[in-house]
Scaffold this motif. Structure first.
Motif, PDB file in Angstrom:
ATOM      1  N   MET A  60       0.677  -1.206  -0.108  1.00 47.67           N
ATOM      2  CA  MET A  60      -0.046  -0.035  -0.144  1.00 47.67           C
ATOM      3  C   MET A  60       0.757   0.884   0.119  1.00 47.67           C
ATOM      4  O   MET A  60       0.269   2.540   0.180  1.00 47.67           O
ATOM      5  N   GLN A  61       2.258   1.169  -0.210  1.00 47.44           N
ATOM      6  CA  GLN A  61       3.205   2.127  -0.062  1.00 47.44           C
ATOM      7  C   GLN A  61       3.208   2.934   1.049  1.00 47.44           C
ATOM      8  O   GLN A  61       3.457   4.228   1.035  1.00 47.44           O
ATOM      9  N   GLY A  62       3.134   1.999   2.144  1.00 50.86           N
ATOM     10  CA  GLY A  62       3.385   2.709   3.493  1.00 50.86           C
ATOM     11  C   GLY A  62       4.644   3.178   3.819  1.00 50.86           C
ATOM     12  O   GLY A  62       5.850   2.609   2.717  1.00 50.86           O
ATOM     13  N   LYS A  63       5.038   3.993   4.800  1.00 50.34           N
ATOM     14  CA  LYS A  63       6.477   4.521   4.791  1.00 50.34           C
ATOM     15  C   LYS A  63       7.103   3.660   6.097  1.00 50.34           C
ATOM     16  O   LYS A  63       6.298   3.251   7.009  1.00 50.34           O
ATOM     17  N   LEU A  64       8.184   3.137   6.036  1.00 45.48           N
ATOM     18  CA  LEU A  64       9.014   2.603   7.086  1.00 45.48           C
ATOM     19  C   LEU A  64       9.750   3.627   7.658  1.00 45.48           C
ATOM     20  O   LEU A  64      10.458   4.632   7.199  1.00 45.48           O
ATOM     21  N   TYR A  65       9.502   3.831   9.176  1.00 47.75           N
ATOM     22  CA  TYR A  65      10.242   4.833   9.913  1.00 47.75           C
ATOM     23  C   TYR A  65      11.710   4.467  10.109  1.00 47.75           C
ATOM     24  O   TYR A  65      12.263   3.166  10.322  1.00 47.75           O
TER      25      TYR A  65
END
Lengths: 136, 61
Positions: A60-65
């Motif tokens: 879902m094209q989430g971000k990795l912190y």
């Protein structure tokens, strides 16, 4: 005298351990702690669930912190992400999880990844409790 | 990497399903109780989202 020493030793081993291998294994690989605690079916279900949630978050094209001590929110997200253990490290190694601001569901993806990590923390602690006998 | 863009409601259903499975397994001991607690959590997740959505709808209109 020898009897007294044996009694003391048995008391020490009867105390619940603060740390077990199941806790570490469960954190590194979702569900592995339950396998180590002799609950393989629960472990398999947890592995599929948490891994799928993490992968869907990335899709879902989430971000990795990443660790950024100057930004408290970034650090909180990083701690949550780190809960997925080796999955997080593998995704970072593969250079995934940059996020996409223009995609509406990308923010959901970011939350999926963080929550997958938090759920894995719960699963790892559950495996630890199973291992030390606090939970059946 | 292939992208996946579910609808907002599908994302809610997926989130509720994953979280409920983990809650069920970790918060109960017996398999039957795990299943029942998982279903209970899933219903709470989904229906609270639907209720919240209607609240936001009436605030806007």
């Amino acid at each position: 005298m020898a009897t007294r020493v044996e009694t003391t030793a048995s008391n020490v081993t009867a105390k619940p351990a603060l740390f077990s291998l199941a806790l570490l294994a469960g954190w590194l690989v979702p569900g592995l702690g339950h396998v180590q605690a002799k609950r393989p079916i629960r472990g398999a279900i947890l592995f599929v669930t948490i891994t799928l949630m993490f992968v869907l978050g990335l899709l879902m094209q989430g971000k990795l912190y990443v660790a950024d001590p100057g930004d408290l929110l970034e650090m909180l997200g990083f701690v949550g992400d780190l809960g997925t253990g080796l999955l997080y490290l593998a995704a970072r190694f593969a250079d995934l999880g940059h996020g996409a601001v223009q995609v509406a569901t990308a923010d959901y993806g970011t939350k999926f990844i963080v929550v997958a990590g938090l759920l894995n923390f719960i699963a790892a602690i559950d495996a630890h409790n199973l291992r030390i006998g606090r939970k059946l | 990497m292939a992208a996946y863009a579910p609808s907002h409601f599908t994302a809610v259903l997926l989130f509720a399903t994953f979280a409920s499975i983990v809650f069920g397994i970790t918060q109960r001991s017996a398999p039957k109780a795990m299943f029942r607690y998982g279903v209970y959590c899933w219903v709470l997740f989904v229906f609270s989202v639907i209720a919240g959505s209607w609240v936001m709808y009436f605030i806007k209109h």
